[in-house]
Design an enzyme around this catalytic site. Sequence first.
Site, PDB file in Angstrom:
ATOM      1  N   LYS A 148     -55.135 -32.814  77.629  1.00  0.00           N
ATOM      2  CA  LYS A 148     -56.308 -32.120  77.866  1.00  0.00           C
ATOM      3  C   LYS A 148     -55.821 -30.487  78.230  1.00  0.00           C
ATOM      4  CE  LYS A 148     -58.974 -36.008  79.333  1.00  0.00           C
ATOM      5  NZ  LYS A 148     -60.041 -36.504  80.396  1.00  0.00           N
ATOM      6  N   GLU A 190     -64.641 -45.061  74.659  1.00  0.00           N
ATOM      7  CA  GLU A 190     -64.347 -44.219  75.902  1.00  0.00           C
ATOM      8  C   GLU A 190     -65.735 -44.251  76.596  1.00  0.00           C
ATOM      9  OE1 GLU A 190     -60.656 -41.923  75.829  1.00  0.00           O
ATOM     10  OE2 GLU A 190     -62.177 -40.625  75.370  1.00  0.00           O
ATOM     11  N   GLY A 200     -61.385 -40.150  83.571  1.00  0.00           N
ATOM     12  CA  GLY A 200     -61.080 -39.298  84.648  1.00  0.00           C
ATOM     13  C   GLY A 200     -61.607 -39.808  85.996  1.00  0.00           C
ATOM     14  N   HIS A 250     -64.509 -36.296  71.599  1.00  0.00           N
ATOM     15  CA  HIS A 250     -64.359 -36.273  72.955  1.00  0.00           C
ATOM     16  C   HIS A 250     -65.505 -36.194  73.748  1.00  0.00           C
ATOM     17  CE1 HIS A 250     -62.488 -36.620  76.931  1.00  0.00           C
ATOM     18  NE2 HIS A 250     -61.589 -37.409  76.560  1.00  0.00           N
ATOM     19  N   SER A 276     -59.550 -44.185  82.219  1.00  0.00           N
ATOM     20  CA  SER A 276     -58.736 -44.338  83.179  1.00  0.00           C
ATOM     21  C   SER A 276     -57.739 -45.732  82.982  1.00  0.00           C
ATOM     22  CB  SER A 276     -59.485 -44.681  84.551  1.00  0.00           C
ATOM     23  OG  SER A 276     -60.389 -43.540  85.109  1.00  0.00           O
ATOM     24  N   ASN A 279     -53.790 -37.993  75.586  1.00  0.00           N
ATOM     25  CA  ASN A 279     -54.598 -36.464  75.599  1.00  0.00           C
ATOM     26  C   ASN A 279     -54.082 -35.709  76.815  1.00  0.00           C
ATOM     27  OD1 ASN A 279     -56.415 -34.521  75.339  1.00  0.00           O
ATOM     28  ND2 ASN A 279     -58.182 -35.789  75.754  1.00  0.00           N
ATOM     29  N   GLU A 314     -65.784 -34.897  76.635  1.00  0.00           N
ATOM     30  CA  GLU A 314     -65.623 -33.667  77.169  1.00  0.00           C
ATOM     31  C   GLU A 314     -66.205 -32.829  76.225  1.00  0.00           C
ATOM     32  OE1 GLU A 314     -61.922 -33.838  78.786  1.00  0.00           O
ATOM     33  OE2 GLU A 314     -62.418 -35.227  80.104  1.00  0.00           O
TER      34      GLU A 314
HETATM   35  C1  PEP Z   1     -59.727 -39.312  78.083  1.00  0.00           C
HETATM   36  O1  PEP Z   1     -59.878 -38.087  78.356  1.00  0.00           O
HETATM   37  O2  PEP Z   1     -59.746 -39.476  76.640  1.00  0.00           O
HETATM   38  C2  PEP Z   1     -59.327 -40.192  79.230  1.00  0.00           C
HETATM   39  C3  PEP Z   1     -59.327 -41.559  78.780  1.00  0.00           C
HETATM   40  O3  PEP Z   1     -58.873 -39.887  80.332  1.00  0.00           O
HETATM   41  P1  PEP Z   1     -58.549 -40.711  81.441  1.00  0.00           P
HETATM   42  O4  PEP Z   1     -57.415 -41.477  80.930  1.00  0.00           O
HETATM   43  O5  PEP Z   1     -58.079 -39.474  82.601  1.00  0.00           O
HETATM   44  O6  PEP Z   1     -59.566 -41.510  82.110  1.00  0.00           O
END
Ligand code: PEP
Length: 257
Positions: A11, A168, A174, A96, A214, A9, A98
């Site tokens: 983003k 997630e 992040g 997601h 992460s 992703n 976000e």
């Molecule tokens: C995400 O935004 O779906 C995500 C898992 O981000 P990150 O790997 O940066 O934590």
Amino acid sequence: MRRLFVAGNWKMNLVRETGLALASGLAQACPKSHPGVQVVVCPPFPYLVPVAGAIANSGVELGGQNCSAEKPGAFTGEIATAMLQDVGCQWVILGHSERRTLYGETDALVARKTATALASGLSVILCVGETLAERQANQTDAVLDRQMAGSLEGISASDLSRVVIAYEPVWAIGTGLTATAEQAESAHAHLRKWLSVRYNAGLADSTRILYGGSVKPQNAKSLMEQPNVDGALVGGACLKLDDFLPIVRAAQELRPA
Ligand code: PEP
């Protein structure tokens, strides 16, 4: 055995030049569809068309990061599912964290988007996950249950076969904090149980449940080797080929061709 799934992703990152270099490098490294591992990239909307060109005839598939719940029409700034398909997307990320926290997307809206995406032939990566406060209050399972029930409201068993779930934990996205393999496995097992109760055991068994939060080359294998972890949704580490490719390779080692 479930085919592993690794999705990147992007983003709101990269520009045409850096995005195309990343997509081309990935396409070169994954020249054809791998029987054990599905690989998907989800760039920002303006780069879907050039990225589709860069990954054409490779083993890499394309996804959008969001879509409208509406059919094409007077919805300024929105993107219809038909448009995503028109430019070569097979996938769309929905729910997601976000989108949920920064843009106020509710489970009900996520369910409407999911229904629209599935009806138009797209497959969906549906994200769920608890905040740190919810985990500390021992509410993780209850939050996951509520998000699953709300976001899949009205989705039939036959449509669920085109949904991949992404667990997630919000506190791991992040932040550099990753769920331990045990924490991930426990949440994934809970989600699979939920699927078996809401749908049926067969569908629960075949549905892929990804971990996101992460994921890095250093932790990808230990997460993906958990019995209920079927791949990774990767944010930060998908922006550099040197980070994303080892995650894809770790999955390929776990499911050799
Ligand atoms: C995400 O935004 O779906 C995500 C898992 O981000 P990150 O790997 O940066 O934590």
